[in-house]
Design a protein around this motif. Structure first.
Motif, mmCIF file in Angstrom:
data_model
loop_
_atom_site.group_PDB
_atom_site.id
_atom_site.type_symbol
_atom_site.label_atom_id
_atom_site.label_comp_id
_atom_site.label_asym_id
_atom_site.label_seq_id
_atom_site.Cartn_x
_atom_site.Cartn_y
_atom_site.Cartn_z
ATOM 1 N N LEU A 1 4.912 13.264 6.694
ATOM 2 C CA LEU A 1 3.570 13.100 6.149
ATOM 3 C C LEU A 1 2.709 12.321 7.133
ATOM 4 N N GLU A 2 1.404 12.450 6.968
ATOM 5 C CA GLU A 2 0.479 11.667 7.763
ATOM 6 C C GLU A 2 -0.642 11.137 6.875
ATOM 7 N N VAL A 3 -1.269 10.064 7.334
ATOM 8 C CA VAL A 3 -2.327 9.426 6.566
ATOM 9 C C VAL A 3 -3.642 10.162 6.778
ATOM 10 N N GLU A 4 -4.239 10.626 5.690
ATOM 11 C CA GLU A 4 -5.556 11.233 5.745
ATOM 12 C C GLU A 4 -6.646 10.174 5.559
ATOM 13 N N LYS A 5 -6.365 9.205 4.707
ATOM 14 C CA LYS A 5 -7.339 8.157 4.426
ATOM 15 C C LYS A 5 -6.581 6.911 3.984
ATOM 16 N N MET A 6 -7.087 5.748 4.374
ATOM 17 C CA MET A 6 -6.417 4.492 4.049
ATOM 18 C C MET A 6 -7.464 3.416 3.820
ATOM 19 N N ARG A 7 -7.221 2.553 2.824
ATOM 20 C CA ARG A 7 -8.097 1.421 2.561
ATOM 21 C C ARG A 7 -7.237 0.207 2.199
ATOM 22 N N ILE A 8 -7.655 -0.956 2.652
ATOM 23 C CA ILE A 8 -7.015 -2.212 2.278
ATOM 24 C C ILE A 8 -8.047 -3.031 1.513
ATOM 25 N N ILE A 9 -7.703 -3.451 0.282
ATOM 26 C CA ILE A 9 -8.650 -4.195 -0.550
ATOM 27 C C ILE A 9 -7.969 -5.445 -1.104
ATOM 28 N N GLY A 10 -8.685 -6.156 -1.969
ATOM 29 C CA GLY A 10 -8.113 -7.329 -2.620
ATOM 30 C C GLY A 10 -7.784 -8.440 -1.638
ATOM 31 N N GLY A 11 -8.678 -8.644 -0.686
ATOM 32 C CA GLY A 11 -8.446 -9.706 0.284
ATOM 33 C C GLY A 11 -7.276 -9.454 1.206
#
Length: 212
Positions: free
Chosen positions: A188-198
Motif C-alpha cells: 500500500l501507499e499513502v494517498e493523503k496524510m494528516r497529523i492533528i491533536g498537537g
C-alpha cells in the motif's frame, strides 16, 4: 479468543471514551467523504459508532471485532443495520475485493505486535482495487506545545487504565513508529496524510501501489 478485556467496561465505554473520540471519527469522514451505497468495513468496530455514522450517510456497513462484549453493545446500537462479526482481523472471512472503504480507528495500537502486519495485509485483501483504507491511530513523534501535551496526558491516562497488556501494546506501537512502519512493509501507499491533536493523532488514507 481468550479473555475479553472489555467484558466489564464495554457498557461504560461510550460514556467515558466517546467524548474524546467523536471528533476523530467525524474528521475521518471529512478526510475521505463517504458516498451513498459504498460498502464499508470497520476493523475493530468497538461499540459501533463509526459504523452508525457511515450507515447514516447511506453506506452498507460491516464490522469485525475480537470482543464479544463490544459486539453486544454494537448490536444494541445498530440492530440489523450492520453485518457484525466476532473474530480476529488477521484472518477475516470476507471475500477478497469486497469493500469500497476499510476503516480502523484506534485499533492497531491495541494489537500485539506480531499480528499488526497480518491485519493490514488482510485489509488490503478485502478492499477493492480502486478502494481505500483509512487508518486513524496515535502518531509517534514530536508533540506541539500546550494542547499537544494536554492530549498526551489524556491518552496516557486511558491507555494505562486499560490494563497492563493494552498499555504494553500501545508502547510497543509507538516504539515501532506506528502506522508508518506498517505501511512500509505492505503493498500500500499513502494517498493523503494528516497529523492533528498537537501531533498525537495520525490520519492515513491508503491505496494499492500502482504495480499491484
Amino acid at each position: 479468543m481468550g479473555n475479553d478485556p472489555y467484558e466489564k467496561t464495554a457498557k461504560y465505554y461510550d460514556f467515558f471514551v466517546e467524548p474524546f473520540t467523536k471528533g476523530l471519527r467525524h474528521y475521518g469522514a471529512r478526510f475521505y467523504t463517504p458516498q451513498k451505497g459504498m460498502h464499508v468495513l470497520d476493523v475493530g468496530f468497538g461499540t459501533g459508532n463509526t459504523l452508525k455514522m457511515y450507515y447514516d450517510e447511506g453506506c452498507n456497513v460491516y464490522g469485525i471485532d475480537s470482543s464479544s462484549a463490544m459486539l453486544e453493545e454494537a448490536k444494541n446500537k445498530l440492530f440489523d443495520k450492520a453485518d457484525l462479526r466476532l473474530g480476529s482481523a488477521n484472518n477475516m472471512k470476507f471475500p477478497s475485493e469486497s469493500f469500497d472503504l476499510v476503516t480502523s480507528m484506534l485499533s492497531f495500537h491495541e494489537m500485539p505486535n506480531e499480528i499488526r502486519t497480518e491485519v493490514l495485509k488482510e485489509m488490503a485483501r478485502v478492499v477493492k482495487k480502486e478502494g481505500r483504507i483509512l487508518l486513524i491511530d496515535y502518531h509517534p513523534g514530536s508533540i506541539h506545545p500546550k494542547n499537544g501535551w494536554i492530549y498526551k496526558i489524556i491518552i496516557y491516562f486511558f491507555e494505562i487504565a486499560a490494563g497492563f497488556e493494552h498499555y504494553r501494546n500501545f508502547r510497543n506501537f509507538l516504539r515501532k513508529n506506528g502506522i508508518q512502519s506498517l505501511i512500509k512493509s505492505s503493498r500500500l501507499e499513502v494517498e493523503k496524510m494528516r497529523i492533528i491533536g498537537g501531533g498525537n493523532f495520525g490520519f492515513y488514507l491508503l491505496k494499492r501501489k500502482s504495480n499491484n
